[in-house]
Motif scaffolding. Structure first.
Motif, PDB file in Angstrom:
ATOM      1  N   THR A  62       0.750  -1.181   0.019  1.00 23.94           N
ATOM      2  CA  THR A  62       0.084  -0.028   0.073  1.00 23.94           C
ATOM      3  C   THR A  62       0.956   1.253  -0.038  1.00 23.94           C
ATOM      4  OG1 THR A  62      -1.510  -1.338   1.039  1.00 23.94           O
ATOM      5  CG2 THR A  62      -1.981   1.231   1.297  1.00 23.94           C
ATOM      6  N   TYR A  63       2.090   1.300   0.896  1.00 20.90           N
ATOM      7  CA  TYR A  63       2.545   2.552   1.062  1.00 20.90           C
ATOM      8  C   TYR A  63       3.798   2.948   0.205  1.00 20.90           C
ATOM      9  CZ  TYR A  63      -0.402   2.169   4.987  1.00 20.90           C
ATOM     10  OH  TYR A  63      -1.331   2.117   5.997  1.00 20.90           O
ATOM     11  N   ALA A  64       4.011   1.912  -1.025  1.00 19.63           N
ATOM     12  CA  ALA A  64       4.971   2.084  -1.965  1.00 19.63           C
ATOM     13  C   ALA A  64       4.538   3.107  -2.920  1.00 19.63           C
ATOM     14  CB  ALA A  64       5.386   0.966  -2.648  1.00 19.63           C
ATOM     15  N   LEU A  65       4.183   4.369  -2.609  1.00 20.23           N
ATOM     16  CA  LEU A  65       3.487   5.332  -3.585  1.00 20.23           C
ATOM     17  C   LEU A  65       4.605   6.110  -4.328  1.00 20.23           C
ATOM     18  CD1 LEU A  65       0.920   7.077  -1.194  1.00 20.23           C
ATOM     19  CD2 LEU A  65       0.796   4.843  -2.648  1.00 20.23           C
ATOM     20  N   GLU A  66       4.142   6.409  -5.518  1.00 19.21           N
ATOM     21  CA  GLU A  66       5.009   7.236  -6.424  1.00 19.21           C
ATOM     22  C   GLU A  66       4.293   8.704  -6.429  1.00 19.21           C
ATOM     23  OE1 GLU A  66       5.712   5.585  -9.906  1.00 19.21           O
ATOM     24  OE2 GLU A  66       6.738   3.573  -9.355  1.00 19.21           O
ATOM     25  N   MET A  67       3.290   8.973  -6.119  1.00 21.34           N
ATOM     26  CA  MET A  67       2.702  10.141  -6.250  1.00 21.34           C
ATOM     27  C   MET A  67       3.152  11.226  -5.215  1.00 21.34           C
ATOM     28  SD  MET A  67      -1.473  11.543  -6.045  1.00 21.34           S
ATOM     29  CE  MET A  67      -1.607  11.011  -7.641  1.00 21.34           C
ATOM     30  N   THR A  68       3.439  12.116  -5.638  1.00 18.55           N
ATOM     31  CA  THR A  68       4.286  13.341  -5.005  1.00 18.55           C
ATOM     32  C   THR A  68       3.507  14.607  -4.530  1.00 18.55           C
ATOM     33  OG1 THR A  68       5.553  14.273  -6.636  1.00 18.55           O
ATOM     34  CG2 THR A  68       6.452  12.488  -5.734  1.00 18.55           C
ATOM     35  N   ALA A  69       3.862  15.061  -3.501  1.00 22.42           N
ATOM     36  CA  ALA A  69       3.209  16.603  -2.927  1.00 22.42           C
ATOM     37  C   ALA A  69       4.279  17.378  -2.623  1.00 22.42           C
ATOM     38  CB  ALA A  69       2.263  16.271  -1.804  1.00 22.42           C
ATOM     39  N   GLU A  70       4.606  18.328  -3.344  1.00 21.16           N
ATOM     40  CA  GLU A  70       5.734  19.214  -3.233  1.00 21.16           C
ATOM     41  C   GLU A  70       5.059  20.450  -2.673  1.00 21.16           C
ATOM     42  OE1 GLU A  70       8.978  22.274  -5.700  1.00 21.16           O
ATOM     43  OE2 GLU A  70       7.661  20.220  -6.876  1.00 21.16           O
ATOM     44  N   LYS A  71       5.814  20.902  -1.394  1.00 20.68           N
ATOM     45  CA  LYS A  71       5.322  22.082  -0.744  1.00 20.68           C
ATOM     46  C   LYS A  71       5.729  23.091  -1.477  1.00 20.68           C
ATOM     47  CE  LYS A  71       3.112  24.035   2.617  1.00 20.68           C
ATOM     48  NZ  LYS A  71       2.724  25.148   2.089  1.00 20.68           N
ATOM     49  N   VAL A  72       4.825  24.069  -1.780  1.00 17.93           N
ATOM     50  CA  VAL A  72       4.937  25.295  -2.213  1.00 17.93           C
ATOM     51  C   VAL A  72       4.044  26.621  -1.510  1.00 17.93           C
ATOM     52  CG1 VAL A  72       5.333  24.474  -4.592  1.00 17.93           C
ATOM     53  CG2 VAL A  72       3.066  25.093  -3.746  1.00 17.93           C
ATOM     54  N   ASP A  73       4.247  27.525  -1.808  1.00 13.62           N
ATOM     55  CA  ASP A  73       3.586  28.660  -1.149  1.00 13.62           C
ATOM     56  C   ASP A  73       2.094  28.573  -1.432  1.00 13.62           C
ATOM     57  OD1 ASP A  73       3.348  31.356   0.382  1.00 13.62           O
ATOM     58  OD2 ASP A  73       3.166  32.319  -1.492  1.00 13.62           O
ATOM     59  N   GLY A  74       1.391  28.363   0.119  1.00 16.99           N
ATOM     60  CA  GLY A  74      -0.108  28.365  -0.182  1.00 16.99           C
ATOM     61  C   GLY A  74      -0.556  27.019  -0.327  1.00 16.99           C
ATOM     62  N   GLY A  75       0.273  26.176  -0.479  1.00 23.44           N
ATOM     63  CA  GLY A  75      -0.326  24.741  -0.776  1.00 23.44           C
ATOM     64  C   GLY A  75       0.649  23.797  -1.251  1.00 23.44           C
ATOM     65  N   TYR A  76       0.464  22.697  -2.068  1.00 29.33           N
ATOM     66  CA  TYR A  76       1.303  21.555  -2.600  1.00 29.33           C
ATOM     67  C   TYR A  76       0.923  21.644  -3.996  1.00 29.33           C
ATOM     68  CZ  TYR A  76       1.465  20.493   2.432  1.00 29.33           C
ATOM     69  OH  TYR A  76       1.640  20.487   3.758  1.00 29.33           O
ATOM     70  N   ILE A  77       1.854  20.885  -4.718  1.00 27.95           N
ATOM     71  CA  ILE A  77       1.798  20.732  -6.086  1.00 27.95           C
ATOM     72  C   ILE A  77       1.749  19.077  -6.270  1.00 27.95           C
ATOM     73  CG2 ILE A  77       2.693  20.697  -8.410  1.00 27.95           C
ATOM     74  CD1 ILE A  77       1.550  23.338  -7.899  1.00 27.95           C
ATOM     75  N   LEU A  78       0.619  18.427  -6.640  1.00 31.93           N
ATOM     76  CA  LEU A  78       0.705  16.931  -6.803  1.00 31.93           C
ATOM     77  C   LEU A  78       0.925  16.597  -8.156  1.00 31.93           C
ATOM     78  CD1 LEU A  78      -0.626  17.652  -3.806  1.00 31.93           C
ATOM     79  CD2 LEU A  78      -2.322  15.558  -4.395  1.00 31.93           C
ATOM     80  N   ASN A  79       1.610  15.487  -8.240  1.00 25.80           N
ATOM     81  CA  ASN A  79       1.935  14.863  -9.333  1.00 25.80           C
ATOM     82  C   ASN A  79       1.699  13.046  -9.243  1.00 25.80           C
ATOM     83  OD1 ASN A  79       2.780  16.624 -11.826  1.00 25.80           O
ATOM     84  ND2 ASN A  79       3.996  17.541  -9.909  1.00 25.80           N
ATOM     85  N   GLY A  80       1.248  12.592 -10.064  1.00 25.19           N
ATOM     86  CA  GLY A  80       1.059  11.077 -10.169  1.00 25.19           C
ATOM     87  C   GLY A  80      -0.200  10.761 -10.638  1.00 25.19           C
ATOM     88  N   GLU A  81      -0.333   9.437 -10.460  1.00 23.57           N
ATOM     89  CA  GLU A  81      -1.733   8.587 -10.913  1.00 23.57           C
ATOM     90  C   GLU A  81      -2.167   7.743  -9.905  1.00 23.57           C
ATOM     91  OE1 GLU A  81      -1.029   6.631 -14.573  1.00 23.57           O
ATOM     92  OE2 GLU A  81      -0.139   8.319 -15.644  1.00 23.57           O
ATOM     93  N   LYS A  82      -3.376   7.498  -9.779  1.00 21.90           N
ATOM     94  CA  LYS A  82      -4.135   6.457  -8.860  1.00 21.90           C
ATOM     95  C   LYS A  82      -4.847   5.559  -9.698  1.00 21.90           C
ATOM     96  CE  LYS A  82      -2.523   8.436  -5.345  1.00 21.90           C
ATOM     97  NZ  LYS A  82      -1.586   7.452  -4.288  1.00 21.90           N
ATOM     98  N   HIS A  83      -4.778   4.141  -9.784  1.00 23.18           N
ATOM     99  CA  HIS A  83      -5.456   3.151 -10.600  1.00 23.18           C
ATOM    100  C   HIS A  83      -6.378   2.374  -9.710  1.00 23.18           C
ATOM    101  CE1 HIS A  83      -2.500   3.320 -14.062  1.00 23.18           C
ATOM    102  NE2 HIS A  83      -2.079   4.342 -13.312  1.00 23.18           N
TER     103      HIS A  83
END
Length: 381
Positions: free
Chosen positions: A135-156
């Motif tokens: 379950t926890y071998a995730l590739e989706m990332t959340a990069e902290k930026v000003d005011g929030g996060y930038i999310l990149n990845g896929e869920k299947h």
């Protein structure tokens, strides 16, 4: 544990059963064959209050306790020929909504939980192409930026993904912390970079849309982070206890309906001058169906009892998910055998249960994973 039901609880179950029989069975075969989500029936369920049964009236719910809720979900499953719709409802209830209710801020509950209870469609996105049982071998990332996060990845392979308006997704905010760096976020269709796939075809539960979620440079504001940064593991574990324990509550109603239909057919179908129910091979199958039904109820009710009394339920939830899902497959096989040729001809709507049941061995953690959880809690792994 006391499992007797009050007259009020039994009336609520009967009300759910009658609602289901009257409103949820139109053109089931056509919808099932064409992978069509029963949107109108979903809306009727929301209006009837199904999506709010276990939640506070403050957010548009009914405030029913866990035992009353699962009893009503049984009634819903008993009256509905389509296993996919009750499964979709249970999936949203016990994962997406439970997560927001348990970990959300007051503002998040008012904004999102109330919408979901009133009929908005929600998804729970953790599975990725390379992380199913792991379950926890995730590739989706959340990069902290000003005011929030930038999310990149896929869920299947996400239930309700193709139609969802709101999704709880999990991403890694700190890869060095491994599973302790996972954080949950609430995303919705208004956010740039959030898209959904078409419905993926599957063997059963065909009225339950399954698909993928895609997040590409998707900005999610700080106020949409669900829980603290790095608390995704706790959030997921909490939601999974509810989902595993309750996701097949409605299938118990279907197990009861299977049993009744099988008894009626065995008493009226004549061969060699007697009803087939007089044959020990048939009567034994029906006895096994009865045993599975009653045992499934005990597993479900125990989870609800523990939940209602704020007691640990991880092992019991795993046992309930494991037993009920496998019992449904086994009883669906007996259902087909009892009906013989009619059991495999689609127009009689018998074989559908077996196809619908197969996914239950995989959804919300495979049977093998449930056995591992039970063994680990028993000190074996």
């Amino acid at each position: 544990m006391e499992f007797s039901w009050s007259p009020e609880q039994l009336q609520l179950r009967q009300k759910a059963k009658l609602f289901s029989e009257a409103n949820l069975n139109e053109d089931v075969s056509q919808k099932e064959q064409n992978n069509l989500f029963p949107l109108e029936e979903w809306k009727k369920c929301a209006e009837f209050g199904v999506l709010g049964w276990p939640f506070s009236k403050e957010y548009g719910g009914s405030g029913f306790d866990p035992l009353t809720t699962v009893l009503m979900l049984e009634g819903l499953g008993y009256g509905c020929k389509d296993n996919g719709l009750p499964f979709s409802l249970n999936s949203q209830l016990w994962s997406t909504q439970v997560a927001i209710n348990a970990f959300g801020t007051e503002e998040q509950k008012q904004k999102y939980l109330t919408r979901l209870i009133s009929g908005a469609i929600g998804a729970f996105g953790i599975t990725e192409e390379g992380s199913g049982s792991d379950t926890y071998a995730l590739e989706m990332t959340a990069e902290k930026v000003d005011g929030g996060y930038i999310l990149n990845g896929e869920k299947h392979y996400i239930t309700l993904a193709p139609l969802c308006e709101i999704a709880v997704v999990f991403a890694t905010t700190n890869i060095k912390l491994a599973k302790w760096g996972i954080t949950a976020f609430i995303v919705d269709t208004t956010m740039d970079g959030f898209t959904r796939s078409e419905v993926r075809d599957k063997v059963g539960m065909r009225t339950t849309p399954m698909g993928n979620l895609y997040l590409k440079n998707c900005f999610v504001p700080d106020e949409n982070r669900l829980g603290r940064e790095g608390s995704g593991l706790s959030l997921f574990s909490s939601a999974m206890e509810s989902e595993r324990g309750y996701i097949f509550a409605s299938q118990i109603g279907r197990l009861e309906k299977q049993l009744e239909l099988s008894i009626a057919y065995a008493n009226t179908r004549m061969t060699f001058g007697k009803s087939i129910g007089k044959n020990q091979s048939i009567s034994n199958r029906i006895a096994n169906m009865r045993l599975r039904l009653e045992t499934s109820k005990m597993h479900l009710y125990k989870v609800a009892y523990l939940d209602q009394h704020d007691l640990p339920l991880m092992k019991e939830a795993a046992m309930a998910k494991l037993y009920i899902s496998e019992a449904f497959v086994e009883s669906s096989m007996d259902f087909i055998r009892i009906f013989g040729a009619k059991g495999v001809v689609t127009e009689y709507e018998v074989e559908r249960d077996l196809r619908d049941g197969l996914g239950g061995l995989i959804y919300s953690g495979t049977s093998d994973i449930q056995r591992n959880i039970i063994a680990k809690l028993d000190g074996l792994l």
